[in-house]
Design a protein around this motif. Structure first.
Motif, PDB file in Angstrom:
ATOM      1  N   ASP A 278       0.834  -1.207   0.000  1.00 30.23           N
ATOM      2  CA  ASP A 278       0.000   0.000   0.000  1.00 30.23           C
ATOM      3  C   ASP A 278       0.868   1.257   0.000  1.00 30.23           C
ATOM      4  O   ASP A 278       0.545   2.254  -0.657  1.00 30.23           O
ATOM      5  N   LYS A 282       1.057   4.175  -2.839  1.00 30.76           N
ATOM      6  CA  LYS A 282       0.886   5.589  -2.507  1.00 30.76           C
ATOM      7  C   LYS A 282       2.037   6.420  -3.061  1.00 30.76           C
ATOM      8  O   LYS A 282       1.819   7.507  -3.628  1.00 30.76           O
ATOM      9  N   ARG A 306      -2.192  -2.922  -7.849  1.00 34.80           N
ATOM     10  CA  ARG A 306      -2.331  -3.280  -6.437  1.00 34.80           C
ATOM     11  C   ARG A 306      -3.384  -4.357  -6.230  1.00 34.80           C
ATOM     12  O   ARG A 306      -3.240  -5.233  -5.358  1.00 34.80           O
TER      13      ARG A 306
END
Length: 311
Positions: A278, A282, A306
């Motif tokens: 994650d 980002k 993802r």
């Protein structure tokens, strides 16, 4: 094309461009000699994911405009990049003793190791020949092949070592990351999105690692082979922070029971691995937002990447 990737291609609006890549590759294969043509037809099957050409097109649109036409030169770059990628798949399957890929016999299992190795060299030579009039692409592909060779040797040298997540990032960044860096630089013709490419490549690599441990089909890697060979995957880099697991992981030949313990320790670290992925996602989105005027297509590409470890 892989059904999952086909949906992504459609959602991002690159169906026509991907058809042009397949046409380019099929035309090239049709013109090869009788000794290589059957091998190339087998290797470049319709089940290919074409995620790397998709990244090239996404980076092009992000920097040239959401409705920019993809030129023929970019189709060629994407096709040659896919050729380089397939060269690595052939070599990886031989190295890993993998007899299947995408649910069918791998090239060396079907035709033998020597023909498969010769085909991999032929593919690279053909890719350079196709790019002969483009010094930028030649430099990019030459750098990529060199980096991939170094990365593979480093990954093999660092097997069964007491390493950590930072070491995994370095390996993933030079292995899969270098391929996606090249995608970004082919699209922009400069280094504007090089960091984005590296991050989405690391994300792809890590999603493959996690998908393997979860028992998913994965993105092209081999979970059992990696565990057997002591390869530093993302879940493994987290699991071996436990001293007992690390000792088993670093053994030259762990027993079946020890391999099972390592596997369960990796499963226990999946939440931490997902959290790390994650963060990479980002960071990749931040690169897209700060380096382009049309980041949406790249943000969506990151989101799709993802999700691949969750399917």
């Amino acid at each position: 094309m892989d059904t999952v990737t086909a949906g992504i291609v459609s959602d991002l609006g690159f169906v026509e461009e991907m058809d042009r890549v397949r046409t380019w590759l099929n035309t090239w294969i049709a013109g090869t000699g009788t000794d290589l043509k059957p091998l190339l037809e087998w290797q470049f099957v319709e089940g290919s994911k074409y995620f790397r050409p998709l990244t090239i097109f996404g980076c092009y649109r992000a920097t040239h405009g959401a409705k920019a036409d993809i030129p023929d030169t970019m189709i060629r770059s994407a096709a040659v990049l896919e050729m380089m990628h397939n060269m690595t798949l052939i070599v990886d399957d031989i190295l890993d003793h993998s007899d299947e890929r995408r649910g069918i016999p791998s090239l060396h299992a079907k035709f033998g190791s020597l023909p498969a190795l010769m085909a991999s060299g032929f593919i690279v030579a053909e890719g350079f020949d196709m790019s002969a009039d483009d010094p930028h692409d030649i430099r990019m592909f030459a750098d990529l092949v060199k980096r991939l060779g170094v990365a593979e040797c480093a990954q093999w040298r660092l097997r069964r070592q007491p390493l950590g997540v930072a070491d995994w990032e370095e390996i993933a960044g030079e292995d899969t990351g270098s391929m996606f860096e090249t995608c970004a630089c082919l699209a922009t013709r400069d280094d504007t999105l090089r960091r984005f490419g590296r991050l989405i490549g690391m994300l792809y690599h890590g999603c493959d690692d996690v998908g393997d441990v979860k028992g998913l089909e994965g993105l092209g890697g081999g979970g059992e082979e990696d565990l057997r060979d002591g390869i530093l995957t993302l879940p493994a880099s987290l699991a071996i922070q436990d001293r007992a697991i690390c000792d088993m992981f670093c053994k030259a030949e762990p027993s079946a029971a020890e391999l099972d313990q390592i596997k369960h320790a990796m499963i226990a670290q999946l939440p931490a691995a997902d959290a790390h992925l994650d963060k990479l996602a980002k960071d990749a989105k931040w690169q897209a937002q700060t380096k382009t005027k049309e980041p949406k297509v790249l943000e969506e590409l990151v989101d799709y990447t993802r999700e691949l470890s969750r399917r």
